[in-house]
Enzyme design. Sequence first.
Site, PDB file in Angstrom:
ATOM      1  N   ALA A  16       0.798  -1.231   0.000  1.00  0.00           N
ATOM      2  CA  ALA A  16       0.000   0.000   0.000  1.00  0.00           C
ATOM      3  C   ALA A  16       0.824   1.271   0.000  1.00  0.00           C
ATOM      4  O   ALA A  16       0.272   2.364  -0.145  1.00  0.00           O
ATOM      5  CB  ALA A  16      -0.939   0.000   1.205  1.00  0.00           C
ATOM      6  N   TYR A 157       9.394 -12.204 -13.702  1.00  0.00           N
ATOM      7  CA  TYR A 157       8.164 -11.436 -13.496  1.00  0.00           C
ATOM      8  C   TYR A 157       6.995 -12.111 -14.215  1.00  0.00           C
ATOM      9  O   TYR A 157       5.915 -12.285 -13.644  1.00  0.00           O
ATOM     10  CB  TYR A 157       8.354 -10.010 -14.007  1.00  0.00           C
ATOM     11  CG  TYR A 157       7.210  -9.086 -13.681  1.00  0.00           C
ATOM     12  CD1 TYR A 157       7.125  -8.451 -12.445  1.00  0.00           C
ATOM     13  CD2 TYR A 157       6.198  -8.837 -14.609  1.00  0.00           C
ATOM     14  CE1 TYR A 157       6.082  -7.601 -12.136  1.00  0.00           C
ATOM     15  CE2 TYR A 157       5.144  -7.990 -14.315  1.00  0.00           C
ATOM     16  CZ  TYR A 157       5.089  -7.378 -13.075  1.00  0.00           C
ATOM     17  OH  TYR A 157       4.036  -6.539 -12.781  1.00  0.00           O
TER      18      TYR A 157
END
Length: 254
Positions: A16, A157
Amino acid sequence: MRSERLKGDVAVVTGAASGIDRAVALELAAHGALVACADIDDDANAHTVKEIQEAGGEAFAVHMDISDSPSVKRAFREVFDRTGKITILVNGAAVARFSQLPECSDEEWDFVMNINLSGAFRCLREVHPYMKLTGGRIVNISSTSGKSGGSWAGPHYVASKAGLIGLTKYAAGYFVSDGIRVNAVCPGVTETPLTDQGAHTDTTKAQQVGNVPMGRIAQPSDTAGAVMFLVCDESAYVTGISVDVTGGRYMYNN
């Protein structure tokens, strides 16, 4: 605050402190959720909390290193002890190392997989005992590269984000009897600090825009809106899917 659609919900958002996950935390709080902002970067995470509170929302910070199982366990325990429930989880924390296959070392591969895929697994495992008490909604932030194989961020990734789509489907089936829905969102190229690390030049960004029918690169708020849909009652019959947030990039076979 725009609404109270999520009033009474307690949401944990990992990552966050920045980027898409910061936008998700702001969005959920704007609709009434109490948001536990989880991140390893305590200073930046505190800024997200402050931003939510200054906008009239409710949030608090919790330190979480998703690469470390004891840290994940402690963080979820802390949230539950403080609030008495956890009804929403957004697995957003992720990293990238911009190396292609020939240069990708074992250490880089393990680092990216341990955070992007194993980190989400740890969060799913630790939240389950709490969320099964009330039911809940989980959204995993994957990537269109996990579907397309797009190589800009390297094999680690791509593999981690593809694995996250598979993990989403597994968890959706396993958690469904506990009243827990699990879905994923797959953003395309988005203006975030993570993509900036990939040395995207203005020319590269212009090329990316040219591949998007809507004519722009995504903003973090675009993905936050899709997450909001997946945690709301309007998607109550939706589980086990992955939603592309790409501006229509893959609607054509080219």
